[in-house]
Design a protein around this motif. Structure first.
Motif, PDB file in Angstrom:
ATOM      1  N   ALA A   1      -0.373  -8.983  -2.242  1.00 31.09           N
ATOM      2  CA  ALA A   1      -0.530  -8.100  -1.090  1.00 31.09           C
ATOM      3  C   ALA A   1      -1.453  -6.959  -1.477  1.00 31.09           C
ATOM      4  N   GLY A   2      -2.558  -6.822  -0.751  1.00 31.19           N
ATOM      5  CA  GLY A   2      -3.534  -5.777  -1.038  1.00 31.19           C
ATOM      6  C   GLY A   2      -3.462  -4.669  -0.013  1.00 31.19           C
ATOM      7  N   VAL A   3      -3.426  -3.429  -0.497  1.00 31.00           N
ATOM      8  CA  VAL A   3      -3.355  -2.259   0.371  1.00 31.00           C
ATOM      9  C   VAL A   3      -4.763  -1.885   0.819  1.00 31.00           C
ATOM     10  N   GLU A   4      -4.909  -1.682   2.140  1.00 33.62           N
ATOM     11  CA  GLU A   4      -6.211  -1.297   2.701  1.00 33.62           C
ATOM     12  C   GLU A   4      -6.674   0.026   2.110  1.00 33.62           C
ATOM     13  N   ALA A   5      -7.911   0.149   1.816  1.00 39.82           N
ATOM     14  CA  ALA A   5      -8.945  -0.867   1.826  1.00 39.82           C
ATOM     15  C   ALA A   5      -9.297  -1.295   0.405  1.00 39.82           C
ATOM     16  N   ARG A   6      -9.042  -0.441  -0.551  1.00 41.09           N
ATOM     17  CA  ARG A   6      -9.509  -0.762  -1.900  1.00 41.09           C
ATOM     18  C   ARG A   6      -8.689  -1.845  -2.572  1.00 41.09           C
TER      19      ARG A   6
ATOM     20  N   ALA B   1       6.071 -11.676  -4.819  1.00 43.17           N
ATOM     21  CA  ALA B   1       4.871 -10.928  -4.465  1.00 43.17           C
ATOM     22  C   ALA B   1       4.558  -9.837  -5.471  1.00 43.17           C
ATOM     23  N   ILE B   2       3.266  -9.533  -5.566  1.00 40.93           N
ATOM     24  CA  ILE B   2       2.804  -8.325  -6.241  1.00 40.93           C
ATOM     25  C   ILE B   2       1.995  -7.524  -5.224  1.00 40.93           C
ATOM     26  N   VAL B   3       1.952  -6.217  -5.412  1.00 43.39           N
ATOM     27  CA  VAL B   3       1.186  -5.334  -4.549  1.00 43.39           C
ATOM     28  C   VAL B   3       0.049  -4.753  -5.387  1.00 43.39           C
TER      29      VAL B   3
ATOM     30  N   GLU C   1      10.373 -11.163  -2.566  1.00 41.43           N
ATOM     31  CA  GLU C   1      10.798 -10.518  -3.806  1.00 41.43           C
ATOM     32  C   GLU C   1       9.571  -9.842  -4.411  1.00 41.43           C
ATOM     33  N   VAL C   2       9.530  -8.522  -4.383  1.00 45.54           N
ATOM     34  CA  VAL C   2       8.407  -7.796  -4.965  1.00 45.54           C
ATOM     35  C   VAL C   2       8.638  -7.699  -6.461  1.00 45.54           C
ATOM     36  N   VAL C   3       7.766  -8.346  -7.224  1.00 42.76           N
ATOM     37  CA  VAL C   3       7.903  -8.418  -8.674  1.00 42.76           C
ATOM     38  C   VAL C   3       7.370  -7.156  -9.336  1.00 42.76           C
ATOM     39  N   GLU C   4       6.227  -6.655  -8.834  1.00 38.41           N
ATOM     40  CA  GLU C   4       5.579  -5.512  -9.487  1.00 38.41           C
ATOM     41  C   GLU C   4       4.500  -4.961  -8.573  1.00 38.41           C
ATOM     42  N   CYS C   5       4.154  -3.695  -8.798  1.00 34.72           N
ATOM     43  CA  CYS C   5       2.980  -3.073  -8.187  1.00 34.72           C
ATOM     44  C   CYS C   5       1.954  -2.870  -9.295  1.00 34.72           C
ATOM     45  N   ALA C   6       0.680  -3.049  -8.963  1.00 30.28           N
ATOM     46  CA  ALA C   6      -0.381  -2.919  -9.955  1.00 30.28           C
ATOM     47  C   ALA C   6      -1.520  -2.081  -9.396  1.00 30.28           C
ATOM     48  N   CYS C   7      -1.984  -1.138 -10.203  1.00 30.88           N
ATOM     49  CA  CYS C   7      -3.101  -0.287  -9.817  1.00 30.88           C
ATOM     50  C   CYS C   7      -4.081  -0.176 -10.981  1.00 30.88           C
ATOM     51  N   VAL C   8      -5.336  -0.034 -10.646  1.00 34.76           N
ATOM     52  CA  VAL C   8      -6.354   0.164 -11.672  1.00 34.76           C
ATOM     53  C   VAL C   8      -6.169   1.538 -12.309  1.00 34.76           C
ATOM     54  N   ILE C   9      -5.917   2.560 -11.471  1.00 33.84           N
ATOM     55  CA  ILE C   9      -5.867   3.948 -11.924  1.00 33.84           C
ATOM     56  C   ILE C   9      -4.501   4.560 -11.617  1.00 33.84           C
TER      57      ILE C   9
END
Length: 194
Positions: free
Chosen positions: A71-76, A132-134, A158-166
Motif C-alpha cells: 500500500a503506497g501513500v499518496e503521492a511519494r 500488507a506493508i505500507v 494484516e499490516v506487517v510493517e510500515c517502511a519509509c526511506v527517511i
C-alpha cells in the motif's frame, strides 16, 4: 545519521545507505510553511543508482515475508510502492487523498503537525487476511501511516510493517503506529536551518 538507522535496520556498513542519503536534498519552504526544511526525494529519483538501491533494499527485506499487498501513500509512496510490489509478486494499492479514487471507498481522517487530512482506499482493493506493508517516503509524526494502517485493518488485512526511506531524527511517529514495526533507511543529513 545514516549509521544509526543502518544499525537498527541490519544494514550497518552498507554503502548504499550513504548514497541514498546523499541523493536526498533538503529544501527550505516558503509561503505558509516558512522555516520548515522539506526532504526532497525527487533528486533521489534522478540518481538511478541510488533509486535502484532504495528499491533493492526494500525488495530484499520483503521478498520472503509472504506479502500480498504493498500500500503506497499518496503521492511519494507511489514512486516506490509499484516497483516493490512487482518485484515481490504483490499487488499495489494506492492510498489517496479525498475524491481521487473512483468507485466505493473507505476513508480515514488523521492529524498532521500543521492541520488534518484524510486517506481513502477502494473497498474491494484488499481482502481479509492479506498481508500488507505500507510504503511512504518520510515519517515525521506517524499520523499518515497510522491512518493507512487503520484503513487496511478495517478491511481485515494484516499490516506487517510500515517502511519509509527517511525518518526524522525526532521520530515520535513510531509510538502512533498501533504497535506496527517501522522500517527506515536514512535520516536527513545535517543542513543549515531555514
Amino acid at each position: 545519521m545514516v549509521e544509526m538507522f543502518a544499525a537498527e535496520n541490519g544494514l550497518k556498513g552498507d554503502p548504499r545507505l550513504q548514497a541514498i542519503s546523499n541523493a536526498i536534498r533538503g529544501v527550505c519552504s516558503s509561503g505558509e510553511k516558512t522555516g520548515i526544511m522539506f526532504q526532497d526525494i525527487t533528486t533521489l529519483l534522478l540518481d538511478h543508482k541510488a533509486f535502484k538501491n532504495t528499491v533493492d533494499i526494500f525488495v530484499d527485506r520483503y521478498k520472503d515475508m509472504n506479502i500480498s499487498v504493498v500500500a503506497g501513500v499518496e503521492a511519494r509512496g507511489f514512486m516506490f510502492g509499484p516497483t516493490i510490489a512487482l518485484a515481490i509478486g504483490a499487488k499495489f494499492v494506492p492510498l489517496r487523498k479525498p475524491k481521487k479514487l473512483p468507485g466505493e471507498v473507505i476513508a480515514e481522517a488523521y492529524e498532521l503537525e500543521y492541520g488534518s487530512d484524510c486517506l481513502e482506499m477502494h473497498v474491494s482493493a484488499v481482502e481479509a487476511g492479506e498481508r500488507a506493508i505500507v510504503i511512504d517516503d518520510l515519517v515525521a509524526t506517524g499520523g499518515t501511516l497510522s491512518a493507512a494502517i487503520s484503513l487496511l485493518e478495517r478491511v481485515g488485512a494484516e499490516v506487517v510493517e510500515c517502511a519509509c526511506v527517511i525518518g526524522l531524527r525526532e521520530v515520535k511517529g513510531q509510538r502512533r503506529l498501533n504497535g506496527k514495526p517501522l522500517y527506515i533507511l536514512v535520516e536527513p543529513r545535517e543542513i543549515d536551518s531555514c
